[in-house]
Motif scaffolding. Structure first.
Motif, short mmCIF file in Angstrom:
data_model
loop_
_atom_site.label_atom_id
_atom_site.label_comp_id
_atom_site.label_asym_id
_atom_site.label_seq_id
_atom_site.Cartn_x
_atom_site.Cartn_y
_atom_site.Cartn_z
N ASP A 38 11.64 11.62 9.13
CA ASP A 38 11.20 12.84 8.42
C ASP A 38 10.18 12.48 7.35
OD1 ASP A 38 11.23 15.60 7.87
OD2 ASP A 38 12.75 15.35 6.32
N HIS A 42 6.43 13.80 7.12
CA HIS A 42 5.91 14.48 5.92
C HIS A 42 4.56 13.90 5.54
CE1 HIS A 42 10.27 15.51 4.50
NE2 HIS A 42 9.81 16.39 5.36
N HIS A 125 6.70 20.29 11.85
CA HIS A 125 7.77 20.97 11.12
C HIS A 125 7.94 22.42 11.58
CE1 HIS A 125 8.37 17.57 8.45
NE2 HIS A 125 9.38 18.22 7.89
N HIS A 152 17.24 17.47 11.37
CA HIS A 152 15.89 17.89 10.99
C HIS A 152 14.83 16.85 11.35
CE1 HIS A 152 12.57 19.48 8.66
NE2 HIS A 152 12.50 18.33 8.01
#
Ligand SMILES: [Zn+2]
Length: 262
Positions: A38, A42, A125, A152
């Protein structure tokens, strides 16, 4: 709609962050894998997001949204975080007591957070919310076994190679720069190779870190794509930051392209 979404507000921002390797040492391996990925997404998404000066300006600066698009300040944080994760994620998975590597991962999480907290993230995302929300029976190793869940970081990462193949033509040097920050020698790469070079670097690291092989490995098939698209279209907060606009037909191809990578 069986789609997650994110919420954001100034009052929801923490007043203090504690960046301490002790806080994550006992994470199950797949939890560490997904959270580490993640962070990497990002950073790559904020580095490749639509540049701030290509967005419509609001009537006055106070009306600007939290997510501004890529900009020279967020670029600094994102560009620092990408090599930190790329160099250390395998080390922390192989040896949870490696505090040096774990500390670098936590710092990278904070750096990438400062980057995407200002620039924003985009399609990996945006597409992840229905991937997580429509889960049927996938139970990842190391997570609570009593209910299905697509974590996630996993839901985001499984979309990433397909997305960067699609967005690279909007800004090939940026996508090659991201691959270079991941450790790829991009000196001979042509602009038209940028998407494949970055996607290839991501797929290679996915395989080495034990990520599932695309959306088909977490329970999705071509028949689910229309629903996945419907769950992505409302995620304007992030999808509008894509450096290349994606309509429903584009999103359909992106989900199909994310089904299987090797
Ligand atoms: Zn995320």
């Amino acid at each position: 709609m069986h789609a997650k979404t994110g919420i954001a507000h100034l009052e929801l921002r923490p007043v203090m962050g504690i960046v301490d390797p002790n806080n994550t040492r006992s994470l199950p391996k797949m939890v560490a894998t997904c959270t580490g990925w993640d962070v990497l997404c990002h950073a790559i998404e904020s580095l490749t997001a639509l540049p701030f000066d290509q967005r419509a300006a609001p009537d006055h600066p106070g009306l600007r949204p939290a997510y501004q698009g890529s900009n020279p300040i967020s670029d600094i944080w994102a560009a620092q975080a990408i090599p930190m994760v790329s160099r250390n994620i395998l080390r922390v998975l192989e040896d949870p007591s490696d505090d040096q590597a774990r500390g670098q991962m936590l710092l990278a999480a904070s750096f990438a957070g400062m980057g995407f907290g200002n620039a924003g993230v985009h399609l990996p995302h945006g597409m992840s919310y229905p991937v997580s929300g429509m889960v049927r029976n996938f139970v990842p190793e190391g997570y609570p076994p009593d209910h299905p869940l697509i974590p996630h970081g996993m839901a985001v990462t499984l979309n990433a190679p397909a997305v960067f193949r699609f967005t690279a033509p909007a800004n090939p040097p940026r996508h090659l720069y991201a691959a270079q920050l991941m450790g790829v020698d991009t000196s001979g790469a042509r602009p038209e190779d940028a998407g494949e070079v970055l996607a290839g670097a991501i797929v290679d690291l996915m395989r080495r870190t034990g990520m599932p092989n695309g959306l088909s490995a977490v329970g999705y098939g071509p028949d689910d794509v229309d629903h996945l698209v419907a769950g992505t279209l409302p995620q304007h907060r992030v999808t509008k930051l894509s450096p290349r606009p994606a309509d429903a037909a584009d999103l359909k191809q992106l989900f199909l392209g994310a089904m299987r990578y090797w």
